[in-house]
Every structure is written in structure tokens, then in C-alpha cells.
Design an enzyme around this catalytic site. Structure first.
Site, PDB file in Angstrom:
ATOM      1  CG  LEU A  63     -21.463  -9.381   1.337  1.00  0.00           C
ATOM      2  CD1 LEU A  63     -22.520  -8.289   1.378  1.00  0.00           C
ATOM      3  CD2 LEU A  63     -21.602 -10.183   0.053  1.00  0.00           C
ATOM      4  CB  SER A  64     -15.098  -9.630  -1.335  1.00  0.00           C
ATOM      5  OG  SER A  64     -14.575 -10.782  -0.728  1.00  0.00           O
ATOM      6  CB  ALA A  65     -14.243  -4.464  -1.911  1.00  0.00           C
TER       7      ALA A  65
END
Length: 371
Positions: A63-65
Site C-alpha cells: 500500500l502506498s502512503a
């Protein structure tokens, strides 16, 4: 990449922080972010980190930020009815948020390199549809995912209104990515360490804008020998909806936007399938399922006076608000625990269950949800 905003206690706190830092700038994007709890896409043992503005990886799951996703959502300029392609769709978190905006007549496709991540994404999607109240508060475009390398998409594949790539794109693949777009479409991707927005303004004309500096893992290049033919990765098929599905969408929409105000008159009836329409009339929070939470009251105190072991704040809250706080404190003392959040009522679900219809039909209107 991440850490641009402070950590929140829950999903609403995280979104509040993203708004305050101006990563989330539009109501439409805010609704989508509030409707889906980021922690639901984490493995259970890592949920405590879900509301930090940081990327997360476990094996192939990534998951990206949150600050990156919010910039992506804003840059895509989404609205109902568009077609969307997610290159490196991962857990499906972004695709699901996009689906809340695209509505039932959009197209929501994703391609992911790892089969185990596709399985994980479908598990999360199934859980969202069956258990989340947000599903009943939006017109949803369900995403479809396929396994494959996004650099091996057949050249005859359809073009899309919106495309996002979740891996670092090398300069030599820029033209390949741009040619996935329709004229007027928007591509968002990490290019040369910058999150980049590209608008296709004509058959061979483009407008490019650098958004923020980012650090993404690079695209995985296809593996094949020079003598072998490249392996193609066909995208999901576009399927025309059946009459039965169209009827279900129409009935759910009618029940969602029409509320009886007690005088027998229909409220909020609309002619278009718009996101969240009618929710205010139904007494729901306009950003989806928001929980009632006790917040710290920040008050400016002009004077403090001690009397009979009580602290009285002058120039602070209204007497009615102070009485409510005292009642809550008394209840906490009696029960020995803090007041728990109370979920909002799912108006659409209540209306469907109250209809004089056979149970199988009710379940179909609830989109095959388990009772």
C-alpha cells in the site's frame, strides 16, 4: 514515501489530517476516502500502523502512503461514467475508492503482476461489498482484476479515460503508457522520481505537469527470451449489463434518493445517478458512514476558578454542552469504560428489508449480501 501528515487515531482522523495538509482538496475525494477504512486492507497484525502516513509492504502486498493516494485521486479528476485502468492494482484499495466515484455505469479495471495479490484484493472487495455500510451509500463500479505484466498489454486493447500506474516508470516506457489513454484522458504515474500528470489533448499532443517528488519501486520488465514471442496480458473484458442488473441498480438508486419526510411526499428524487445524492435528506453524513466520536474540546479559557473541587472554565462552552459532557462523564464512571462509537443507521438497507418482497429478492437488492 510518506510521513507528510501526522498519524491519526482512526480513519476519520487520518482524513482530517490529509485535508488540513491540503492533500485532499475536493468533497468527492473526501467522501471516497472516508467511506473505506484503510485498516481493512492491512493484515490483522499490522492494523495499528494503518493510520500513519506511510507506505506498507508485506511480501507482495503493498500500500502506498495515504498522501500519495490522495494526490493521485485529486489528479485523476474523477467523475461518474468514466473508464479507469489501474496498472499494478495491488490490494484494490485505490480501485475500490475510485469505484465509489465512477458509479454503476463506469469501467473499473486493474492489472497486477502477482496472483496472490489478486486473490487478496478480491477477498477485500468481497468483504467490502458484504459488510460495509458504505456500499449502500454509493453507486458503485465494481473493479475487475487480471494477472499480468502491464507492459504486455495487447496493442489492440481499448483505451481508457483515466490511467494510474503504481510503479516507477522508466523514460523509455512513457510513450507506451500515454498510448493507453483516450483523447481527453488523464494519466498519473511516477516518472523520473516525480508523480506526473499527463493529459492527452489530441491524437499526438499532451500536457505534462509534475506534482510531487516520490520514490517508487520500478516497473518489473517482462521476462522472455529473444526468440520467443512476447506473452500478452489481456485486460478484463467489458461486459454490457443485463436487464436484471440494470433493474437492481435503478431500484437501489430510487430507494436511496427518496426519503419520506413524514408528510407522505417523496424527497430527493433525482433523474441522474449521482454519488451520495439524497443522503442528507435521509439523515446520513454526506461523506458516508461517519461514526460519532468523542473529540477533545479545545476551548479558550479566560479565567479559571477552583470551587468545591471542580474547575470552572470561563468564556468556554455553552452550559448545554457542559451538561452533555458531565452526563457522558457520569455514564463513563458508572460503566467503567469510555463511550463506544455508535455506527450510523444504514437507511438503504432498512428500507429494502422493510419492503413487502420475497426474501431472495431482498437479498438480490442488497447485492447478494449474506444476512
Amino acid at each position: 514515501m510518506g510521513g507528510a501528515v501526522s498519524a491519526g487515531e482512526d480513519n476519520d482522523d487520518l482524513i482530517d489530517n490529509l485535508k488540513e495538509a491540503y492533500y485532499i482538496r475536493t468533497d468527492l475525494v473526501e467522501r471516497a476516502f472516508r467511506a473505506i477504512d484503510r485498516a481493512d486492507y492491512y493484515l490483522d497484525e499490522y492494523r495499528d500502523n494503518a493510520y500513519k502516513d506511510l507506505a506498507w509492504r508485506h511480501g507482495n502486498i503493498h500500500l502506498s502512503a495515504p498522501c500519495i493516494y490522495s494526490e493521485v485521486m485529486e489528479a485523476l479528476e474523477l467523475h461518474p461514467g468514466l473508464s479507469f485502468l489501474n496498472l499494478g492494482s495491488g490490494t484494490g484499495y485505490l480501485s475500490t475508492m475510485v469505484g465509489l466515484i465512477l458509479g454503476p455505469f463506469g469501467v473499473n479495471h486493474g492489472i497486477e503482476l502477482h496472483a496472490d495479490v489478486i486473490e487478496y484484493a478480491y477477498q477485500k472487495l468481497d468483504s467490502f461489498i458484504k459488510t460495509s455500510d458504505s456500499f449502500d451509500k454509493f453507486e458503485f463500479c465494481e473493479p475487475s482484476f487480471v494477472v499480468g505484466n502491464c507492459l504486455e498489454i495487447p496493442p489492440e486493447s481499448r483505451h481508457y479515460d483515466r490511467v494510474y500506474c503504481g510503479a516507477g516508470v522508466q523514460k523509455e516506457h512513457e510513450e507506451y503508457m500515454k498510448n493507453l489513454l483516450k483523447v481527453g484522458g488523464i494519466l498519473v504515474m511516477p516518472l523520473e522520481e516525480k508523480l506526473t500528470k499527463i493529459v492527452r489533448t489530441g491524437l499526438s499532443s499532451w500536457e505534462t505537469k509534475k506534482i510531487i517528488s516520490v520514490s517508487f519501486a520500478p516497473l518489473v520488465l517482462p521476462k522472455h527470451s529473444p526468440k520467443s514471442k512476447p506473452k500478452m496480458a489481456p485486460l478484463p473484458k467489458y461486459e454490457v449489463r443485463t436487464l436484471q442488473e440494470l433493474a437492481r441498480i435503478c431500484i437501489r438508486h430510487t430507494l436511496r434518493v427518496t426519503t419520506d419526510g413524514g408528510d407522505g411526499q417523496a424527497r430527493g428524487r433525482g433523474s441522474s445517478f449521482s454519488v451520495g445524492r439524497g443522503l442528507a435528506a435521509a439523515g446520513l453524513h454526506k461523506y458516508g458512514p461517519r461514526f460519532k466520536r468523542r473529540r477533545v474540546h479545545r476551548r479558550h479559557c479566560n479565567t479559571l476558578m477552583l470551587a468545591t473541587r471542580q474547575v470552572v472554565a470561563g468564556g468556554g462552552m455553552a452550559p448545554e454542552a457542559e451538561e452533555r459532557d458531565e452526563e457522558e462523564e457520569e455514564e463513563e464512571k458508572e460503566t467503567g469504560e469510555l463511550l463506544r462509537p455508535q455506527p450510523a443507521v444504514n437507511i438503504l438497507r432498512e428500507r429494502i428489508l422493510g419492503l413487502p418482497l420475497p426474501e431472495p429478492l431482498k437479498m438480490y437488492l442488497l447485492y447478494y449480501r449474506e444476512k
